[in-house]
Motif scaffolding. Sequence first.
Motif, mmCIF file in Angstrom:
data_model
loop_
_atom_site.group_PDB
_atom_site.id
_atom_site.type_symbol
_atom_site.label_atom_id
_atom_site.label_comp_id
_atom_site.label_asym_id
_atom_site.label_seq_id
_atom_site.Cartn_x
_atom_site.Cartn_y
_atom_site.Cartn_z
ATOM 1 N N VAL A 40 -17.345 -22.650 -32.357
ATOM 2 C CA VAL A 40 -16.207 -23.657 -31.761
ATOM 3 C C VAL A 40 -15.765 -23.348 -30.363
ATOM 4 O O VAL A 40 -15.866 -22.377 -29.909
ATOM 5 C CB VAL A 40 -14.978 -23.669 -32.628
ATOM 6 N N ARG A 41 -15.737 -24.571 -29.608
ATOM 7 C CA ARG A 41 -15.296 -24.217 -28.153
ATOM 8 C C ARG A 41 -13.859 -25.292 -28.000
ATOM 9 O O ARG A 41 -13.671 -26.246 -28.488
ATOM 10 C CB ARG A 41 -16.033 -25.137 -27.295
ATOM 11 N N HIS A 54 -14.438 -18.776 -32.947
ATOM 12 C CA HIS A 54 -13.002 -19.069 -33.688
ATOM 13 C C HIS A 54 -11.996 -17.788 -33.416
ATOM 14 O O HIS A 54 -10.959 -17.931 -33.610
ATOM 15 C CB HIS A 54 -13.105 -19.202 -35.149
ATOM 16 N N GLU A 55 -12.337 -16.408 -33.214
ATOM 17 C CA GLU A 55 -11.855 -15.526 -32.828
ATOM 18 C C GLU A 55 -10.964 -15.588 -31.743
ATOM 19 O O GLU A 55 -9.718 -15.536 -31.629
ATOM 20 C CB GLU A 55 -12.214 -14.271 -32.959
ATOM 21 N N ASN A 56 -11.594 -15.827 -30.606
ATOM 22 C CA ASN A 56 -11.007 -16.423 -29.190
ATOM 23 C C ASN A 56 -9.921 -17.500 -29.286
ATOM 24 O O ASN A 56 -8.891 -17.518 -28.846
ATOM 25 C CB ASN A 56 -11.951 -16.541 -28.191
ATOM 26 N N TYR A 57 -10.296 -18.609 -29.952
ATOM 27 C CA TYR A 57 -9.667 -19.897 -30.349
ATOM 28 C C TYR A 57 -8.316 -19.098 -31.048
ATOM 29 O O TYR A 57 -7.128 -19.635 -30.730
ATOM 30 C CB TYR A 57 -10.219 -20.601 -31.326
ATOM 31 N N GLY A 58 -8.498 -18.397 -31.948
ATOM 32 C CA GLY A 58 -7.339 -17.871 -32.737
ATOM 33 C C GLY A 58 -6.169 -17.168 -31.692
ATOM 34 O O GLY A 58 -4.900 -16.994 -31.952
ATOM 35 N N VAL A 59 -6.809 -16.246 -30.796
ATOM 36 C CA VAL A 59 -5.793 -15.499 -30.002
ATOM 37 C C VAL A 59 -5.380 -16.381 -29.235
ATOM 38 O O VAL A 59 -3.831 -16.171 -28.833
ATOM 39 C CB VAL A 59 -6.770 -14.461 -29.094
ATOM 40 N N PHE A 60 -5.913 -17.504 -28.771
ATOM 41 C CA PHE A 60 -5.232 -18.307 -27.770
ATOM 42 C C PHE A 60 -3.891 -19.233 -28.619
ATOM 43 O O PHE A 60 -2.877 -19.194 -28.109
ATOM 44 C CB PHE A 60 -6.013 -19.385 -27.278
ATOM 45 N N MET A 61 -4.295 -19.467 -29.844
ATOM 46 C CA MET A 61 -3.449 -20.339 -30.511
ATOM 47 C C MET A 61 -2.172 -19.298 -30.995
ATOM 48 O O MET A 61 -0.991 -20.040 -30.910
ATOM 49 C CB MET A 61 -3.958 -20.860 -31.748
ATOM 50 N N GLY A 62 -2.404 -18.079 -30.970
ATOM 51 C CA GLY A 62 -1.317 -17.377 -31.205
ATOM 52 C C GLY A 62 -0.231 -17.307 -30.223
ATOM 53 O O GLY A 62 0.851 -17.257 -30.289
ATOM 54 N N TRP A 63 -1.044 -17.113 -28.903
ATOM 55 C CA TRP A 63 -0.207 -17.251 -27.738
ATOM 56 C C TRP A 63 0.613 -18.556 -27.600
ATOM 57 O O TRP A 63 1.873 -18.588 -27.268
ATOM 58 C CB TRP A 63 -1.023 -17.025 -26.617
ATOM 59 N N VAL A 64 -0.148 -19.948 -27.967
ATOM 60 C CA VAL A 64 0.568 -21.360 -28.147
ATOM 61 C C VAL A 64 1.643 -21.110 -28.831
ATOM 62 O O VAL A 64 2.874 -21.590 -28.351
ATOM 63 C CB VAL A 64 -0.492 -22.347 -28.516
#
Length: 131
Positions: A40-41, A54-64
């Motif tokens: 995913v991008r 998806h791991e980096n996506y998840g880190v960013f969403m945790g921050w959001v």
Amino acid sequence: MRERLAEPSESEQRAWVDRYMEAFASADVEGLKRLLTDDVRMEMPPMVSWFAGHENYGVFMGWVFAENGDQWRFLPVGANAQPAFAAFNRAASGAFELHTLQVLTVTENGISRSSVFRTPRCSPPSSSPPR
């Protein structure tokens, strides 16, 4: 003979997006990650940052969620013949305000791209969240 790539039907795409909005509404990072393809991008034009996998996506969403709380409402829309939604977040005033417009690319294996816009020019026709 050329291979034809199967694309999910409109109702299947909407089902993926509905599950994504449900996970987003409950700030469920792991639930979001389960809906994403491995490659995913996420992009946020005009910003030059993007997130891959998806791991980096998840880190960013945790921050959001840490920065914006967990009180969200959504307005399903479409953009460029793709499923999309407007995300509204509860502001300090208590009112829900437009946070982003998110356009998703949905494949048979999950959501493979998320284009996130934070500019007023990308507002949906109704910038009011559903009740």
